[in-house]
Write an enzyme that holds these catalytic residues in place. Sequence first.
Site, PDB file in Angstrom:
ATOM      1  N   ASP A 175       0.930  -1.362  -0.045  1.00 33.83           N
ATOM      2  CA  ASP A 175       0.032  -0.051  -0.041  1.00 33.83           C
ATOM      3  C   ASP A 175       1.049   1.278  -0.013  1.00 33.83           C
ATOM      4  O   ASP A 175       1.949   1.549   0.926  1.00 33.83           O
ATOM      5  CB  ASP A 175      -0.731  -0.085   1.188  1.00 33.83           C
ATOM      6  CG  ASP A 175      -2.052   1.053   1.282  1.00 33.83           C
ATOM      7  OD1 ASP A 175      -2.338   1.505   0.347  1.00 33.83           O
ATOM      8  OD2 ASP A 175      -2.592   1.362   2.323  1.00 33.83           O
TER       9      ASP A 175
ATOM     10  N   ASP B 116      -3.238   2.629  -6.110  1.00 37.46           N
ATOM     11  CA  ASP B 116      -2.070   2.568  -5.145  1.00 37.46           C
ATOM     12  C   ASP B 116      -1.860   1.334  -4.196  1.00 37.46           C
ATOM     13  O   ASP B 116      -1.333   1.493  -3.161  1.00 37.46           O
ATOM     14  CB  ASP B 116      -2.352   3.712  -4.172  1.00 37.46           C
ATOM     15  CG  ASP B 116      -3.837   3.682  -3.316  1.00 37.46           C
ATOM     16  OD1 ASP B 116      -4.419   2.920  -3.694  1.00 37.46           O
ATOM     17  OD2 ASP B 116      -4.009   4.633  -2.323  1.00 37.46           O
ATOM     18  N   GLU B 117      -2.615   0.308  -4.571  1.00 39.47           N
ATOM     19  CA  GLU B 117      -2.254  -0.978  -3.904  1.00 39.47           C
ATOM     20  C   GLU B 117      -2.319  -2.038  -4.552  1.00 39.47           C
ATOM     21  O   GLU B 117      -2.874  -2.102  -5.626  1.00 39.47           O
ATOM     22  CB  GLU B 117      -3.206  -1.229  -2.538  1.00 39.47           C
ATOM     23  CG  GLU B 117      -4.690  -1.068  -3.070  1.00 39.47           C
ATOM     24  CD  GLU B 117      -5.789  -1.255  -1.878  1.00 39.47           C
ATOM     25  OE1 GLU B 117      -5.244  -2.208  -1.009  1.00 39.47           O
ATOM     26  OE2 GLU B 117      -6.722  -0.747  -1.896  1.00 39.47           O
TER      27      GLU B 117
END
Length: 411
Positions: free
Chosen positions: A13, A138-139
């Site tokens: 993350d 974003d992950e």
Amino acid sequence: MTSPPIRRIAHLDMDAFFASVELLRQPQLKGLPVVVGGRSRSAGWLGNAKLEALPPEQIPLEAFARLHSYTGRGVITTATYEARQFGIGSAMGMMKAAKLCPDAYLLPADFEQYRAYSRRFKAIIAHYAPKIEDRGVDEVYIDFSDVPGGQDEGGYLLAKRIQQAIFDDTGLTCSIGVAPNKLLAKLASEWHKPNGIFILMPEQVTDRLWPLPCKKVNGIGPKTSEKLDSMGIHHLHDLAHTDAQALIDAFGPTYGAWLHRIAWGHDERPLVTDSTPVSMSRETTFERDLHARADKAELSALFTHLCERVAADLQRKGYAGRTVGVKIRFPDFRSATRAITIDHHTQDAAVIRQVAGQCLKRIDLTRRFRLLGVKVDNLLPLEQAQQMDAKAQQQPKAAQYSALQLSLPFE
């Protein structure tokens, strides 16, 4: 005979991703409370052409907007950790956040920039461990199990190499949790934020898991948490020691059984490496409530823009869809949705707009509303969609939809 490798799944993350990208080009804001959101970056975002012509790192602090000056209905996309200390979080209304930290600096979002950095960090991960499940900008989940070095120190050494490589290439930090499955890896990635690594070994699972409140698990929302509380189930230890049949009776066979499994840390879901989307959508929350008649010019332009953006997303990613839908959200936060399935796949903005217009005519728009969204479902890769349509009919009907003249509620 050799035993199969221990399953090691990592959840990576990025730390305060959007805000961190902004701080790369505006380092003068580092260490300060900063929130991103409200609107997208465009020309004139500072309100001063001379300041906007400066290199971003030379823009003086006093030129940036402060949260206390914001008025409208926008929500926060992300915030730096300095802003989060005041209780500010993603998806919080900007006006509410302004009460918590009025002097926080406010930046508009730049999604093109965020997507560019997203592609960069994911390419780095793929170099070390190619089996990846993309979970958004974003992950990601990563399977370390069979990767060279993925078993060393429970996956710590590989996680550290990936973390360092991302920082060296982008200047951004990330947090990584490595655990026996996706459920536990996602929890573990939060335990040493920011810029941390947490390795959860199989024998540690219940010791780390059971003290947590039930609501910490992704998939246990506010309503479920409230119902569990009413049953005297507050922590995962309580949930694990509740009779499985009692949970099934209270929550149904599928969800009740799932609750019992996750309380023991069991999660057999594989990584989904085929990232074929099932839908694409765009929506916008207005700065003020709008009315179909009183604000028809503004709404018409917004509606067209949403349809064009959905079409552009489909074209850029190479997909077409058959079901077009709309969403309206009213001031009381109740929503209305409508959808129409047509007899061919499309990625054309005119077709999307006109079918979405038919959906709008099925909603009562006598009241003002605060959000408008457009969505395309039933997606297929473009070539596959064209082949399917060609088999179904000799002459595609897209031209008929393009030629329709619809009178929309706000036109």
